[in-house]
Design a protein around this motif. Structure first.
Motif, PDB file in Angstrom:
ATOM      1  N   GLU A  55       0.916  -1.186   0.280  1.00  0.00           N
ATOM      2  CA  GLU A  55      -0.013   0.126   0.094  1.00  0.00           C
ATOM      3  C   GLU A  55       0.872   1.295  -0.028  1.00  0.00           C
ATOM      4  O   GLU A  55       0.363   2.375  -0.552  1.00  0.00           O
ATOM      5  CB  GLU A  55      -0.862  -0.004   1.303  1.00  0.00           C
ATOM      6  CG  GLU A  55      -0.314   0.115   2.554  1.00  0.00           C
ATOM      7  CD  GLU A  55      -0.057  -1.177   3.160  1.00  0.00           C
ATOM      8  OE1 GLU A  55       0.410  -1.508   4.414  1.00  0.00           O
ATOM      9  OE2 GLU A  55       0.184  -2.345   2.294  1.00  0.00           O
ATOM     10  N   TYR A  56       2.052   1.335   0.442  1.00  0.00           N
ATOM     11  CA  TYR A  56       2.997   2.336   0.464  1.00  0.00           C
ATOM     12  C   TYR A  56       3.218   2.846  -1.166  1.00  0.00           C
ATOM     13  O   TYR A  56       3.595   3.976  -1.313  1.00  0.00           O
ATOM     14  CB  TYR A  56       4.461   1.891   1.084  1.00  0.00           C
ATOM     15  CG  TYR A  56       4.403   1.632   2.514  1.00  0.00           C
ATOM     16  CD1 TYR A  56       3.015   1.849   3.148  1.00  0.00           C
ATOM     17  CD2 TYR A  56       5.742   1.456   2.957  1.00  0.00           C
ATOM     18  CE1 TYR A  56       3.317   1.571   4.584  1.00  0.00           C
ATOM     19  CE2 TYR A  56       5.736   1.102   4.321  1.00  0.00           C
ATOM     20  CZ  TYR A  56       4.639   1.314   5.108  1.00  0.00           C
ATOM     21  OH  TYR A  56       4.656   1.157   6.666  1.00  0.00           O
ATOM     22  N   GLN A  84      -7.057  -2.030  -2.449  1.00  0.00           N
ATOM     23  CA  GLN A  84      -6.209  -2.109  -1.252  1.00  0.00           C
ATOM     24  C   GLN A  84      -6.841  -3.296  -0.304  1.00  0.00           C
ATOM     25  O   GLN A  84      -7.887  -3.539  -0.397  1.00  0.00           O
ATOM     26  CB  GLN A  84      -6.326  -0.764  -0.394  1.00  0.00           C
ATOM     27  CG  GLN A  84      -5.402   0.100  -1.067  1.00  0.00           C
ATOM     28  CD  GLN A  84      -5.506   1.360  -0.221  1.00  0.00           C
ATOM     29  OE1 GLN A  84      -6.414   2.163   0.001  1.00  0.00           O
ATOM     30  NE2 GLN A  84      -4.491   1.594   0.560  1.00  0.00           N
ATOM     31  N   GLY A 127       0.503   6.907  -1.576  1.00  0.00           N
ATOM     32  CA  GLY A 127       0.816   5.984  -0.548  1.00  0.00           C
ATOM     33  C   GLY A 127       1.811   6.512   0.351  1.00  0.00           C
ATOM     34  O   GLY A 127       2.241   7.844   0.193  1.00  0.00           O
ATOM     35  N   TYR A 132      -7.626   0.614  -7.596  1.00  0.00           N
ATOM     36  CA  TYR A 132      -7.549   0.832  -6.112  1.00  0.00           C
ATOM     37  C   TYR A 132      -8.987   0.265  -5.658  1.00  0.00           C
ATOM     38  O   TYR A 132      -9.043   0.160  -4.302  1.00  0.00           O
ATOM     39  CB  TYR A 132      -7.579   2.235  -5.850  1.00  0.00           C
ATOM     40  CG  TYR A 132      -6.110   2.835  -6.191  1.00  0.00           C
ATOM     41  CD1 TYR A 132      -4.954   2.462  -5.548  1.00  0.00           C
ATOM     42  CD2 TYR A 132      -5.816   3.281  -7.433  1.00  0.00           C
ATOM     43  CE1 TYR A 132      -3.640   2.869  -5.799  1.00  0.00           C
ATOM     44  CE2 TYR A 132      -4.531   3.693  -7.967  1.00  0.00           C
ATOM     45  CZ  TYR A 132      -3.364   3.405  -7.079  1.00  0.00           C
ATOM     46  OH  TYR A 132      -2.280   3.733  -7.426  1.00  0.00           O
ATOM     47  N   TYR A 183       2.855   0.142  -8.402  1.00  0.00           N
ATOM     48  CA  TYR A 183       1.688  -0.512  -7.340  1.00  0.00           C
ATOM     49  C   TYR A 183       0.985  -1.629  -8.151  1.00  0.00           C
ATOM     50  O   TYR A 183       0.587  -1.460  -9.186  1.00  0.00           O
ATOM     51  CB  TYR A 183       1.017   0.823  -7.017  1.00  0.00           C
ATOM     52  CG  TYR A 183      -0.238   0.347  -6.164  1.00  0.00           C
ATOM     53  CD1 TYR A 183       0.220   0.064  -4.975  1.00  0.00           C
ATOM     54  CD2 TYR A 183      -1.343  -0.056  -6.670  1.00  0.00           C
ATOM     55  CE1 TYR A 183      -0.960  -0.791  -4.020  1.00  0.00           C
ATOM     56  CE2 TYR A 183      -2.464  -0.467  -5.912  1.00  0.00           C
ATOM     57  CZ  TYR A 183      -2.288  -0.713  -4.616  1.00  0.00           C
ATOM     58  OH  TYR A 183      -3.163  -1.195  -3.863  1.00  0.00           O
ATOM     59  N   MET A 210       1.114   3.069  -3.583  1.00  0.00           N
ATOM     60  CA  MET A 210      -0.196   3.739  -4.215  1.00  0.00           C
ATOM     61  C   MET A 210       0.383   5.127  -4.890  1.00  0.00           C
ATOM     62  O   MET A 210       0.895   5.935  -4.441  1.00  0.00           O
ATOM     63  CB  MET A 210      -1.114   4.070  -2.999  1.00  0.00           C
ATOM     64  CG  MET A 210      -1.892   2.757  -2.800  1.00  0.00           C
ATOM     65  SD  MET A 210      -3.628   3.057  -1.846  1.00  0.00           S
ATOM     66  CE  MET A 210      -3.074   4.562  -0.688  1.00  0.00           C
TER      67      MET A 210
END
Length: 885
Positions: free
Chosen positions: A275-276, A322, A669, A606, A283, A278
């Motif tokens: 998730e960092y 996510q 993210g 997402y 991603y 995003m």
């Protein structure tokens, strides 16, 4: 087949009939029946704060925490219908459910009286309980991570023997995970996370010369997560019941927690995202993957993840957005409506959501329709199983959270009529062809090489992939010459990729020459993607620099098409030309970055389905990011241009570096800004010394475009006190009705939470992101984390202690690693404060058990101020959250 029981002949018949039902549904045929039902139930009801489809009932059967039995993360079922559940950090428990099978009127839970536990995977088969243990280096049970069997040798219904069949080097949230039984009941399949080493002595259908395979240097995660993890990432392995023979089947997963077979005997896994990342071009969302034999799913650390379109990895069959994937449960045996019997239940821990994926054959693989099935706040789902009564039994817990065992059953009328089949519509022929090809991933047979080459251009991507992997397991000297002779474009490209992996440099040069001769304008879009990736791999895998004449030929071929193709192709062409230091691309690419500010429609990446169908707590922070979406294409261009050394003018560099000002104002993210800064620092390496100071000042200008997080903060009135968990709960209970949003936001800053944690994109990134904390954790859990921050520290946020040869120690998180030194962030409240350590000065490295977050940060608040802060956290920084009403 996640209930871990061998199928009987009658069950096989039911499965065939189920396939028929799927087919009729897909083709739109209708048959008169008692119940008009052919799809997901859209009406929802709420029972005990859990939202379920209409007609379903949910019961909370048991709370382990109330009996000091830990937090349960895995479950299995024995022949008597009893369940076995393991505490993540403790022992295993036997659960006897009410009913005639167990001869009990109420649930009975008993600790297994033998030293075994911490199992993230459990499986019962033929009077044996198998456990895949994920153990820290120090634990009360004094066991190691590994594969164990637990037996009752004297038949007194009590386990008395634990046998370690294989130990693994890996533990924690990315360690050994789950285990399932093969459809034929003759072997076991296991999945292990990307922090678990692959033993060197096991067999493999995948050639073991895997690599990072990135054309440009990888920028590792600025938070330090997985920075020392090399290819090939998470993996799936097959073994026998004594753990004697091992075969590696899949690699390139990030951190798949669970695997399961569908009714066709095909293996699937539910893989996690990072998730960092995003907002970044690399991603990859959480996804359901079809784990065909020999599959590589492209996970690499940092920016190195393979694009899903690359031909040397396989994509997911469904992207869900996510989340934190945990359990994967196949619906066989559930007494649910027919639609919910033939597919997978996907457990998402962080968003408290269970999805249902209905599969439809597509070639030798599948496409999936994914719908939200149940959800709750909080509902940290871990795993589930089908009970003998046809109900679903599932667990919540993990990370020492409050845990529970639930029963989900259907109370409506069920339709049991069989629908008429239509032949040749279930993908059986394609699956059979793929499985025939997969045999040669482990068998060398020169007589089958033509068969394998023939299928390198099959219309089905999974068949093409399996054919290339099988070919790479054959003698390269027998087939490498075909790259120059085969007329099929896809076969020629696939042969080139196989040569990149298995050939010598002379073979790679031969393959490059064969590819360069192809006419770009004659290639389809998919062929162009494969062509570019093949070129990349041939360049990457060459042990010496590729001949300059070949490099010039590649640049000459691609330059006329720069920025004139699809977004994906433009990105790949720019990357390849940047690697070749083609200065002619600078002006056009920078102009594109300056003027093309429209972001692609990325909602599908997402979010799962229509955002309006989800409650506010799901995806709202993602939606906020989409409102201020960075242009991922331009970020890719910026990273590529950071490698170009020649052709720069001062004016071009000014325009390029000023682009970062705009990029840093966008949202993404947790590591979005740090990745942008890392790309910027890499570009500075190519600036001449005499101009370095000027462009560093431009860089500082862009890096300082940050919000002053402590501006206008009002300090607490107090008086405070030394809070306990109980005192925090009491303060919250007594004051929550009068909670003030503005005060809560203020004390979020005043208590320095904002320095390390972000909510809705505002705050630091050295600690966990908190927007969804209210959907995952109870008040008690949140209080525990604040009062006793070192009690449970996620692997991702652990500091490292560097013991130096001079006797000093440095404690922090590695943010950048070079060949001879490591840059360590030494202050969680000021992550940019770093110390650089020479690797030659390091005597010892160990993980710290202490949280970087100090205890007592809330002790300056009075009870009303503390309650305002707690409500703000639970609301995820949303003043419209229902908790304020």
């Amino acid at each position: 087949m996640h209930n871990h029981q061998k199928r009987t002949k009658s069950q096989s018949l039911i499965l065939k009939l189920a396939k028929v039902s799927i087919l009729i549904m897909v083709l739109g045929f209708t048959v008169s029946c008692k119940e008009e039902f052919s799809g997901p139930i859209t009406e929802q009801i709420t029972i005990n704060d859990i939202t379920v489809p209409e007609g379903f009932n949910i019961e909370k059967l048991y709370s382990p925490g109330e009996h000091e039995q830990g937090s349960w993360v895995s479950v299995a079922k024995d022949d008597k219908g009893r369940l076995y559940a393991s505490d993540q950090f403790g022992t295993i428990y036997r659960v006897s459910l009410p009913g005639s099978e167990n001869k009990v009127d109420s649930i009975v839970v008993k600790e297994v009286n033998i030293k075994i536990g911490m199992a993230q995977g459990l499986l019962w088969h033929e009077n044996t309980l198998y456990a895949l243990v994920n153990a820290s280096s120090e634990n009360d049970l004094n066991i190691q991570s590994g594969f164990y069997k637990i037996t009752d040798t004297d038949n007194d219904d009590e386990f008395d023997t634990v046998t370690a069949l294989r130990l693994f080097n890996g533990w924690g949230e990315h360690g050994p995970h789950n285990i399932t039984l093969a459809p034929d009941g003759q072997s076991l399949f296991m999945v292990l996370g990307n922090h678990t080493d692959i033993p060197e002595d096991i067999g493999s259908v995948i050639p073991k010369n895997w690599g990072e395979d990135n054309l440009l240097p990888v920028i590792k995660d600025p938070s330090g997560h997985a920075n020392d993890v090399k290819a090939p990432g998470g993996w799936v392995v097959k073994t026998d019941f004594e753990g004697k023979e091992w075969t590696l089947l899949n690699v390139g997963l990030r951190n798949t927690y669970d695997i399961a077979f569908n009714s066709d005997g095909e293996l699937f896994g539910f893989d996690s995202d990072m998730e960092y990342d995003m907002g970044m071009p690399w991603y990859r969302p959480i996804r359901l993957c079809h784990l065909t034999s020999g599959g590589d799913f492209g996970w690499r650390t940092g920016t190195g993840k393979f694009d899903a379109l690359f031909p040397d990895n396989l994509p997911g069959v469904a992207n869900l957005g996510q989340g934190s994937p945990t359990g994967l449960l196949e619906g066989e045996g559930l007494k649910f409506p027919e639609y919910y019997q033939n597919g997978f239940y996907l457990f998402d821990w962080s968003y408290g959501t269970m999805y249902f994926a209905s599969l439809t054959p597509k070639g030798s693989s599948y496409m999936a329709e994914v719908t939200e099935f149940i959800s709750g706040v909080p509902l940290p789902l871990t795993n589930g199983i089908v009970g003998n009564d046809g109900a679903m039994y599932f667990l919540t817990g993990g990370r020492r959270l409050e845990s529970a065992l639930y029963k989900l059953s259907y109370t409506g009328a069920l339709n049991n009529e069989v629908k008429m089949p239509t032949p040749n519509e279930l993908g059986e022929n394609e699956r059979n062809l793929r499985k025939e090809i997969e045999k040669y991933q482990s068998i060398k047979n020169p007589n089958q090489i033509d068969f394998l080459v023939e299928n390198l251009d099959h219309e089905d991507r999974y068949i093409r992939f399996s054919s290339r992997v099988a070919l790479e397991n054959q003698d390269v000297t027998v087939w490498k010459h075909k790259v120059s002779r085969d007329a099929s474009v896809l076969r020629k490209i696939a042969l080139a990729i196989a040569i990149a992996h298995q050939g010598e440099d002379t073979d790679r040069a031969m393959a490059l020459q064969a590819l360069i001769k192809l006419d770009w304008t004659d290639l389809t879009s998919n062929e162009k993607i494969d062509f570019l990736r093949a070129i990349e791999l041939l360049l990457i895998r060459s042990s010496q620099n590729t001949d300059e004449s070949l490099q010039r030929a590649i640049a000459t071929k691609l330059l006329p098409h720069h920025l004139k193709e699809s977004e994906h192709l433009n990105k790949e062409i720019t990357k390849l030309l940047s690697y070749l230091d083609t200065s002619e691309i600078l002006e056009a690419t920078i102009y594109k970055m300056e003027n093309d500010t429209i972001t692609s429609n990325l909602k599908s990446i997402y979010l799962s389905g229509d955002i309006t169908k989800r409650s506010d707590q799901y995806g709202k922070d993602v939606e906020n990011m989409l409102k201020n979406m960075p242009n991922q294409q331009n970020i890719s261009y910026a990273k590529s241009l950071s490698e170009v050394k020649s052709g720069w003018t001062k004016a071009l560099r000014e325009r390029y570096f000023r682009w970062y000002n705009r990029a840093l104002k966008k949202s993404g993210g947790k590591q979005y800004a740090n990745f942008i800064k890392a790309i910027q620092r890499k570009a500075l390496d190519n600036v001449p010394d005499e101009e370095r100071a000027y462009f560093e000042s431009l860089s500082s200008e862009s890096m300082n475009q940050q919000v002053d997080l402590m501006k206008d903060v009002r300090m607490p009135d107090g008086p405070g006190k030394n809070y306990t968990v109980a005192a925090v709960e009491k303060a919250f209970t007594e004051n929550k009705k009068d909670a003030n949003f503005a005060n809560g936001e203020n004390f979020y800053r005043a208590s320095l939470c904002v320095a390390c944690h972000s909510i809705k994109g505002v705050g630091g990134n050295s600690g966990p992101e908190l927007t969804q904390i209210g959907t995952r954790f109870s008040i008690k859990d949140i209080a525990e984390a604040i009062v006793n921050p070192s009690k449970t520290v996620s692997d991702r946020y652990r500091n490292t202690i560097y013991h130096l040869t001079n006797g000093n120690t440095i404690r922090g998180r590695a943010v950048e690693e070079r060949d001879d030194e490591i840059m360590v962030s030494i202050n969680a409240f000021s992550p940019d404060m770093t110390s650089t350590i020479k690797k030659s000065d390091i005597a010892k490295v160990e993980e710290s058990s202490q949280s970087a977050m100090p205890a007592g940060l809330i002790n300056s608040l009075n009870e009303k101020e503390l309650s305002d802060l707690m409500v703000f956290l639970i609301a995820g920084g949303d003043e419209n959250n229902k908790i304020y009403n």
